[in-house]
Design a protein around this motif. Structure first.
Motif, short mmCIF file in Angstrom:
data_model
loop_
_atom_site.label_atom_id
_atom_site.label_comp_id
_atom_site.label_asym_id
_atom_site.label_seq_id
_atom_site.Cartn_x
_atom_site.Cartn_y
_atom_site.Cartn_z
N THR A 224 0.84 -1.20 0.00
CA THR A 224 0.00 0.00 0.00
C THR A 224 0.87 1.24 0.00
O THR A 224 2.09 1.16 0.08
CB THR A 224 -0.94 -0.01 1.22
N ALA A 225 0.23 2.40 -0.07
CA ALA A 225 0.93 3.68 -0.04
C ALA A 225 0.43 4.50 1.13
O ALA A 225 -0.71 4.34 1.59
CB ALA A 225 0.71 4.44 -1.35
N ILE A 226 1.28 5.40 1.61
CA ILE A 226 0.89 6.33 2.66
C ILE A 226 1.57 7.66 2.40
O ILE A 226 2.75 7.71 2.05
CB ILE A 226 1.23 5.78 4.06
N SER A 227 0.81 8.73 2.53
CA SER A 227 1.35 10.09 2.36
C SER A 227 0.99 10.93 3.57
O SER A 227 -0.14 10.87 4.06
CB SER A 227 0.79 10.73 1.09
N THR A 228 1.95 11.71 4.04
CA THR A 228 1.74 12.57 5.19
C THR A 228 2.06 14.02 4.82
O THR A 228 3.10 14.30 4.23
CB THR A 228 2.62 12.15 6.38
N SER A 229 1.15 14.91 5.16
CA SER A 229 1.35 16.35 5.00
C SER A 229 1.25 16.99 6.38
O SER A 229 0.32 16.70 7.14
CB SER A 229 0.30 16.96 4.08
N GLY A 230 2.21 17.88 6.69
CA GLY A 230 2.19 18.53 7.99
C GLY A 230 2.76 19.93 7.92
O GLY A 230 3.51 20.26 7.00
N ASP A 231 2.41 20.74 8.91
CA ASP A 231 2.90 22.12 8.91
C ASP A 231 4.31 22.23 9.48
O ASP A 231 4.81 23.33 9.70
CB ASP A 231 1.94 23.02 9.70
N TYR A 232 4.96 21.09 9.70
CA TYR A 232 6.31 21.05 10.26
C TYR A 232 7.36 20.69 9.21
O TYR A 232 8.55 20.64 9.51
CB TYR A 232 6.36 20.00 11.39
N GLU A 233 6.94 20.40 7.98
CA GLU A 233 7.89 19.91 6.98
C GLU A 233 8.77 21.02 6.44
O GLU A 233 9.99 20.93 6.42
CB GLU A 233 7.12 19.22 5.84
N ARG A 234 8.15 22.09 5.95
CA ARG A 234 8.89 23.28 5.49
C ARG A 234 8.16 24.49 6.06
O ARG A 234 7.02 24.76 5.69
CB ARG A 234 8.92 23.36 3.96
N TYR A 235 8.82 25.20 6.94
CA TYR A 235 8.15 26.32 7.59
C TYR A 235 9.17 27.26 8.21
O TYR A 235 10.36 26.95 8.33
CB TYR A 235 7.20 25.81 8.68
N PHE A 236 8.70 28.42 8.62
CA PHE A 236 9.46 29.31 9.47
C PHE A 236 8.48 30.06 10.37
O PHE A 236 7.27 30.09 10.10
CB PHE A 236 10.34 30.28 8.66
N ILE A 237 9.00 30.63 11.43
CA ILE A 237 8.17 31.42 12.35
C ILE A 237 8.42 32.89 12.04
O ILE A 237 9.56 33.35 12.09
CB ILE A 237 8.52 31.11 13.82
N ASP A 238 7.35 33.62 11.71
CA ASP A 238 7.54 35.02 11.33
C ASP A 238 7.62 35.90 12.57
O ASP A 238 7.57 35.42 13.71
CB ASP A 238 6.43 35.48 10.37
N GLU A 239 7.75 37.19 12.35
CA GLU A 239 7.95 38.12 13.46
C GLU A 239 6.76 38.13 14.41
O GLU A 239 6.89 38.44 15.59
CB GLU A 239 8.21 39.53 12.91
N GLY A 240 5.57 37.82 13.88
CA GLY A 240 4.39 37.78 14.73
C GLY A 240 4.20 36.44 15.40
O GLY A 240 3.16 36.17 15.99
N GLU A 241 5.21 35.57 15.32
CA GLU A 241 5.23 34.23 15.92
C GLU A 241 4.20 33.30 15.30
O GLU A 241 3.76 32.34 15.93
CB GLU A 241 5.04 34.31 17.44
N ALA A 242 3.81 33.58 14.06
CA ALA A 242 2.92 32.68 13.34
C ALA A 242 3.76 31.68 12.55
O ALA A 242 4.85 31.99 12.07
CB ALA A 242 2.02 33.47 12.39
N ARG A 243 3.24 30.46 12.40
CA ARG A 243 3.93 29.41 11.65
C ARG A 243 3.58 29.58 10.17
O ARG A 243 2.42 29.43 9.77
CB ARG A 243 3.51 28.04 12.16
N VAL A 244 4.58 29.87 9.36
CA VAL A 244 4.40 30.04 7.92
C VAL A 244 4.92 28.77 7.25
O VAL A 244 6.12 28.51 7.24
CB VAL A 244 5.16 31.27 7.40
N HIS A 245 4.02 27.95 6.69
CA HIS A 245 4.42 26.65 6.16
C HIS A 245 4.04 26.54 4.69
O HIS A 245 3.48 27.47 4.10
CB HIS A 245 3.79 25.52 6.98
N HIS A 246 4.32 25.38 4.09
CA HIS A 246 4.26 25.24 2.64
C HIS A 246 2.93 24.71 2.10
O HIS A 246 2.79 24.54 0.89
CB HIS A 246 5.37 24.31 2.18
N ILE A 247 1.93 24.47 2.95
CA ILE A 247 0.65 23.95 2.48
C ILE A 247 -0.33 25.12 2.38
O ILE A 247 -0.79 25.64 3.40
CB ILE A 247 0.10 22.85 3.41
N PHE A 248 -0.63 25.51 1.15
CA PHE A 248 -1.39 26.73 0.92
C PHE A 248 -2.89 26.46 0.84
O PHE A 248 -3.33 25.45 0.30
CB PHE A 248 -0.92 27.40 -0.37
N ASN A 249 -3.64 27.41 1.35
CA ASN A 249 -5.09 27.42 1.18
C ASN A 249 -5.40 28.23 -0.07
O ASN A 249 -5.17 29.44 -0.10
CB ASN A 249 -5.76 28.06 2.39
#
Length: 345
Positions: A224-249
């Protein structure tokens, strides 16, 4: 790096073969069972060559890739595309329709202006200007003729939400065609298993999204296959302490909001199914949709299961996922929630 597993005591009997290489901006790992070491290394070489070929054609960062050529031209005129790229576009559009646009490869219209290594993001003015370019309806795709045109001049596409899943499928196809019985191939958050692990299931860990050294859950899988997406894979914390990650809305043109304790917001999504070609885009889709709509989507689609972790670090499963799971300290049933196995940070 190349090596053989389970071979320390009797090198002549080694039959598990392993290699890891940096391709597609991530770690590609291959593990397979074969009695012939030379043949095993040949097959691993073929798999890695296929990953490099796909990276060369589908990367938005390589100027001579087919994807880059399309992005440069399709906003001006209709372009012919390869049958392989056409299949990826066709599948992407299907998931866009199934998710009401939660999965949308035109997110790149704004996503390309984010640089996670340099901690750079698109400003409000640029976001407002380019947001109308994000809409999968802008893709004028002719499936019969393999042609593509962008109806909006500022539209760009990125296959980051489907290319790695497709690539692990291609790798498994190579190994299966060569007669390999048991193998595992992974590329970042996407993995696919061929057969089992010589009589035992493959134990696939879903990483704790707030503790890199721990798994939230380990699931036994085979064939079988399994895929995981998370906000921890590629991200940085901006000046406002928000997590800016690579999964876009696609609705906002910005990274999906995961910053507060809203129980519907997700920080990790894992999808299980037969092919990475499907589990990869589905993991992105569910992440954007949120827990309620995302799990409803998986329950509606036959052949898929999900394990999701919400912003309160609780683990939830789709209806059909009733398999044992394991942690370092206990083995609870798969119907419990993650705050019972996941340490708080």
């Amino acid at each position: 790096m190349t090596g053989l597993l389970s071979c320390l005591s009797a090198p002549a009997l080694c039959e598990w073969h392993y290699e890891k290489q940096a391709i597609m901006g991530t770690e590609v790992t291959v593990q397979l069972w074969h009695e012939d070491e030379k043949r095993a290394q040949e097959l691993i070489g073929q798999v890695m060559a296929e990953f490099r070929r796909l990276d060369g054609e589908l990367s938005p960062f390589k100027e001579d890739s087919e994807l880059s050529r399309v992005n440069r031209s399709a906003g001006k005129q209709t372009v012919e595309i390869s049958s392989e790229l056409a299949a990826l576009i066709d599948k992407s559009l299907w998931y866009s329709q199934q998710t009401d646009g939660a999965f949308d490869i035109t997110f790149a219209s704004l996503g390309k202006h984010y640089d996670f290594r340099k901690h750079q993001r698109a400003d409000n003015q640029l976001t407002e200007k380019l947001l109308p370019a994000i809409d999968y309806h802008h893709l004028r795709f002719n499936k019969g003729e393999n042609t593509l045109r962008f109806a909006h001049p500022d539209t760009s596409i990125d296959l980051g939400g489907i290319a790695k899943g497709y690539s692990v499928d291609r790798a498994i196809h190579i190994l299966h065609k060569a007669g390999v019985c048991c193998a595992s191939v992974s590329a970042g958050g996407d993995a696919r298993m061929l057969g089992d692990k010589r009589g035992q299931p493959w134990l696939v860990g879903i990483r704790h999204p707030r503790d890199k050294g721990k798994n939230a859950v380990v699931i036994p899988l085979e064939n079988t296959a399994i895929s995981t997406s998370g906000d921890y894979e590629r991200y940085f914390i901006d000046e406002g302490e928000a997590r800016v990650h690579h999964i876009f809305n696609p609705t906002t043109g910005m990274p999906t909001d995961t910053g507060d304790a809203d129980s519907d917001k997700l920080i990790s999504v894992s999808i299980i199914g037969l092919r990475g070609f499907d589990t990869d885009p589905l993991s992105t889709s569910v992440f954007v949709l949120g827990k309620e709509k995302g799990l409803a989507l998986i329950d509606r689609l036959p052949g898929f299961e999900a394990a999701v972790i919400d912003s309160q670090k609780r683990l939830f499963f789709s209806r059909g996922l009733d398999m044992p799971r394991h942690s370092s300290t206990e083995q609870p049933s798969a119907t419990q929630t993650a705050n019972q196995i996941t340490p708080e940070t």
